[in-house]
Design a protein around this motif. Sequence first.
Motif, mmCIF file in Angstrom:
data_model
loop_
_atom_site.group_PDB
_atom_site.id
_atom_site.type_symbol
_atom_site.label_atom_id
_atom_site.label_comp_id
_atom_site.label_asym_id
_atom_site.label_seq_id
_atom_site.Cartn_x
_atom_site.Cartn_y
_atom_site.Cartn_z
ATOM 1 N N THR A 197 1.177 13.851 -4.051
ATOM 2 C CA THR A 197 0.520 13.653 -5.341
ATOM 3 C C THR A 197 0.553 14.953 -6.141
ATOM 4 N N PRO A 198 0.752 14.877 -7.442
ATOM 5 C CA PRO A 198 0.935 16.078 -8.259
ATOM 6 C C PRO A 198 -0.359 16.785 -8.668
ATOM 7 N N CYS A 199 -1.511 16.096 -8.579
ATOM 8 C CA CYS A 199 -2.756 16.716 -9.062
ATOM 9 C C CYS A 199 -3.704 17.007 -7.905
ATOM 10 N N THR A 200 -4.674 17.884 -8.175
ATOM 11 C CA THR A 200 -5.645 18.277 -7.158
ATOM 12 C C THR A 200 -6.471 17.091 -6.691
ATOM 13 N N MET A 201 -6.798 16.202 -7.604
ATOM 14 C CA MET A 201 -7.571 15.011 -7.262
ATOM 15 C C MET A 201 -6.889 14.237 -6.141
ATOM 16 N N GLY A 202 -5.606 13.933 -6.323
ATOM 17 C CA GLY A 202 -4.876 13.169 -5.323
ATOM 18 C C GLY A 202 -4.659 13.941 -4.036
ATOM 19 N N GLN A 203 -4.478 15.249 -4.150
ATOM 20 C CA GLN A 203 -4.203 16.077 -2.972
ATOM 21 C C GLN A 203 -5.420 16.242 -2.070
ATOM 22 N N THR A 204 -6.604 16.121 -2.648
ATOM 23 C CA THR A 204 -7.830 16.326 -1.861
ATOM 24 C C THR A 204 -8.623 15.037 -1.622
ATOM 25 N N ALA A 205 -8.179 13.927 -2.206
ATOM 26 C CA ALA A 205 -8.963 12.690 -2.138
ATOM 27 C C ALA A 205 -9.144 12.163 -0.722
ATOM 28 N N SER A 206 -8.204 12.486 0.170
ATOM 29 C CA SER A 206 -8.298 11.986 1.546
ATOM 30 C C SER A 206 -8.947 12.996 2.496
ATOM 31 N N ASP A 207 -9.345 14.164 1.980
ATOM 32 C CA ASP A 207 -9.871 15.237 2.836
ATOM 33 C C ASP A 207 -11.037 14.782 3.703
ATOM 34 N N PHE A 208 -12.007 14.124 3.094
ATOM 35 C CA PHE A 208 -13.223 13.747 3.828
ATOM 36 C C PHE A 208 -12.894 12.757 4.940
ATOM 37 N N ALA A 209 -12.098 11.744 4.604
ATOM 38 C CA ALA A 209 -11.735 10.737 5.610
ATOM 39 C C ALA A 209 -10.949 11.373 6.756
ATOM 40 N N MET A 210 -10.045 12.307 6.426
ATOM 41 C CA MET A 210 -9.281 12.987 7.466
ATOM 42 C C MET A 210 -10.202 13.830 8.350
ATOM 43 N N GLY A 211 -11.238 14.394 7.745
ATOM 44 C CA GLY A 211 -12.209 15.169 8.520
ATOM 45 C C GLY A 211 -12.967 14.303 9.510
ATOM 46 N N THR A 212 -13.309 13.094 9.100
ATOM 47 C CA THR A 212 -14.016 12.196 10.032
ATOM 48 C C THR A 212 -13.111 11.815 11.192
ATOM 49 N N LEU A 213 -11.832 11.614 10.922
ATOM 50 C CA LEU A 213 -10.899 11.278 12.004
ATOM 51 C C LEU A 213 -10.756 12.441 12.989
ATOM 52 N N LYS A 214 -10.768 13.656 12.474
ATOM 53 C CA LYS A 214 -10.578 14.832 13.325
ATOM 54 C C LYS A 214 -11.808 15.154 14.157
ATOM 55 N N TYR A 215 -12.979 15.135 13.519
ATOM 56 C CA TYR A 215 -14.186 15.608 14.189
ATOM 57 C C TYR A 215 -15.059 14.495 14.782
ATOM 58 N N PHE A 216 -14.866 13.282 14.326
ATOM 59 C CA PHE A 216 -15.748 12.196 14.771
ATOM 60 C C PHE A 216 -14.951 10.977 15.248
ATOM 61 N N ALA A 217 -13.896 11.269 16.040
ATOM 62 C CA ALA A 217 -13.047 10.199 16.580
ATOM 63 C C ALA A 217 -13.853 9.239 17.455
#
Length: 259
Positions: free
Chosen positions: A129-149
Amino acid sequence: MAVCRDGVTGPLTKVAYGTKVSELTGEVDAKAIAIGTKLYDLSALDLVIEEDTQIGNGVVTVYGSKCCMIHEAEAVLAKERRQSCGKCTFCREGLIQLHTMVKEITQGQGKKEFTDMMTEIGEAMTFSTPCTMGQTASDFAMGTLKYFASEYEDHIKKKKCANNVCSAFMSIYIDPNLCEGCEECADVCPKDAIEGKAGYIHMIDEFECDKCGKCIAACENDAIIQTTGRVPKLPTRLTRSESLRRNVKRSFAPGGNEI
């Protein structure tokens, strides 16, 4: 920066480089910390704010120990969808797919392949994705997958929410031994999901009930039970309440004559 607790964001304050995150949050009963869009476990309390620290919007969000992180991820993704302009395919479609899967997981409909699919989509969004919004929009969900599997495993495989936040894994029923048929629960039910009449054991229609809990608060006899375990055998038709039956027995002599 600002600290957000229980959905309330405090005032913005200047933070000097070299400040630990724990100095900002103070002593907290927490399980996760978000710094901007990035989610961490409690190891984030030892992070030091430096010039190269990614702080996003500058808000540090504290998630209490009773939170369900998948439930929180669903709320964050729903917010991101509302904020997305929708012009970029990876952001628009990625958020739709992530939000749909996370929501289905909280509703007890998750599948084991969801976590791998979410990881693939989240990573693709970050670099496609070309904008910051799209580049960071999945950050929180990815964090839950990493730390709260483990929470994903609970929801998908074990069909339970450890902190009893996701209502799909709960059952609410009326204990026939405690119900006096007062009709208070039926009066407050916004879905008309409770069947009953005065003096009869009430019954909850599980397909109509949205598990809001208003009936539990309204019952003075504590007859309405919320559980994640097995529900006992319940009446399938309107039956006189135990208290009414006892009163009827007291009102008549053994020979059937009214006292």
